[in-house]
Design a protein around this motif. Structure first.
Motif, PDB file in Angstrom:
ATOM      1  N   ARG A  84      70.559  43.570  52.009  1.00 13.03           N
ATOM      2  CA  ARG A  84      70.775  45.090  52.761  1.00 13.03           C
ATOM      3  C   ARG A  84      72.291  45.334  52.698  1.00 13.03           C
ATOM      4  O   ARG A  84      72.685  46.578  52.908  1.00 13.03           O
ATOM      5  N   GLY A  85      73.151  44.458  52.812  1.00  8.31           N
ATOM      6  CA  GLY A  85      74.555  44.578  53.024  1.00  8.31           C
ATOM      7  C   GLY A  85      75.252  45.334  54.536  1.00  8.31           C
ATOM      8  O   GLY A  85      75.985  45.891  54.433  1.00  8.31           O
ATOM      9  N   ARG A  86      74.227  44.800  55.464  1.00 13.81           N
ATOM     10  CA  ARG A  86      74.331  45.503  56.725  1.00 13.81           C
ATOM     11  C   ARG A  86      74.586  44.628  57.786  1.00 13.81           C
ATOM     12  O   ARG A  86      73.967  43.229  57.677  1.00 13.81           O
ATOM     13  N   LEU A  87      74.868  44.562  59.013  1.00 10.00           N
ATOM     14  CA  LEU A  87      75.278  43.800  60.110  1.00 10.00           C
ATOM     15  C   LEU A  87      73.671  43.823  60.783  1.00 10.00           C
ATOM     16  O   LEU A  87      73.198  44.886  61.163  1.00 10.00           O
ATOM     17  N   MET A  88      73.162  42.641  61.039  1.00  3.41           N
ATOM     18  CA  MET A  88      72.001  42.471  61.716  1.00  3.41           C
ATOM     19  C   MET A  88      72.411  41.598  62.804  1.00  3.41           C
ATOM     20  O   MET A  88      72.990  40.476  62.988  1.00  3.41           O
ATOM     21  N   ARG A  89      71.560  41.972  64.082  1.00  2.35           N
ATOM     22  CA  ARG A  89      71.568  41.219  65.343  1.00  2.35           C
ATOM     23  C   ARG A  89      70.162  41.054  65.647  1.00  2.35           C
ATOM     24  O   ARG A  89      69.343  41.518  65.388  1.00  2.35           O
ATOM     25  N   GLU A  90      70.064  39.521  66.128  1.00  5.06           N
ATOM     26  CA  GLU A  90      68.665  39.269  66.593  1.00  5.06           C
ATOM     27  C   GLU A  90      68.566  38.221  67.532  1.00  5.06           C
ATOM     28  O   GLU A  90      69.687  37.156  67.716  1.00  5.06           O
ATOM     29  N   PRO A  91      67.789  37.908  68.369  1.00  2.00           N
ATOM     30  CA  PRO A  91      67.620  36.722  69.244  1.00  2.00           C
ATOM     31  C   PRO A  91      67.417  35.656  68.454  1.00  2.00           C
ATOM     32  O   PRO A  91      66.851  35.792  67.293  1.00  2.00           O
ATOM     33  N   SER A  92      67.973  34.335  68.854  1.00  2.00           N
ATOM     34  CA  SER A  92      67.989  33.044  68.046  1.00  2.00           C
ATOM     35  C   SER A  92      67.773  32.205  68.952  1.00  2.00           C
ATOM     36  O   SER A  92      67.676  32.181  70.195  1.00  2.00           O
ATOM     37  N   LYS A  93      67.677  30.839  68.176  1.00  2.00           N
ATOM     38  CA  LYS A  93      67.458  29.489  68.965  1.00  2.00           C
ATOM     39  C   LYS A  93      68.598  28.659  68.335  1.00  2.00           C
ATOM     40  O   LYS A  93      68.968  28.688  67.086  1.00  2.00           O
ATOM     41  N   LEU A  94      69.340  28.038  69.351  1.00  2.00           N
ATOM     42  CA  LEU A  94      70.352  27.233  68.927  1.00  2.00           C
ATOM     43  C   LEU A  94      69.853  25.756  69.234  1.00  2.00           C
ATOM     44  O   LEU A  94      69.374  25.688  70.465  1.00  2.00           O
TER      45      LEU A  94
END
Length: 136
Positions: A84-94
């Motif tokens: 989509r060529g856009r910045l995405m933010r999301e909860p994650s696991k490290l």
């Protein structure tokens, strides 16, 4: 003279960095790799990977491959979506795992990343490897 002084400063700085390399671990430590795996939890624009689903993934994919232990941290990630060529933010696991630097362990990490992408329809899983000194 200034060039010689600068060269000596650079050489002494680099020599100091070499002392931090895993080959010179403290007594009781050993040279290993710190593997960091970055798992996003969105599927499309919604949170699609629940805590329970992630726990099942850990139990089925990570723990059998690395039964000696690992650490899981909640994180908040962002990335540029290639489609989509856009910045995405999301909860994650490290996930952090200390491993010996062997081809079999690298293969296990790659298999985990592929399993996550396939199971949860993800574009990617971040895998970062760093040389470290470790003791447990």
């Amino acid at each position: 003279m200034i060039r010689l002084s600068f060269a000596l400063l650079i050489a002494s700085t680099l020599a100091g960095c070499a002392g931090l390399a895993p080959q010179s671990c403290l007594s009781g430590q050993q040279a290993m790799l710190s593997a960091e795996l970055l798992f996003g939890r969105k599927i499309g624009d919604r949170i699609g990977i629940s805590e329970a689903a992630f726990r099942r993934f850990v139990d089925e994919e990570l723990t059998p491959r690395f039964p000696d232990g690992l650490t899981i941290l909640d994180a908040s990630g962002q990335y540029r979506d290639r489609e989509r060529g856009r910045l995405m933010r999301e909860p994650s696991k490290l996930v952090q795992i200390a491993i010996s630097d062997e081809p079999a362990n690298r293969d296990k990490l790659a298999a985990i990343a592929e399993a996550y992408k396939h199971r949860f329809h993800q574009q990617s899983v971040g895998v970062i490897l760093k040389p470290v000194c470790a003791s447990f």
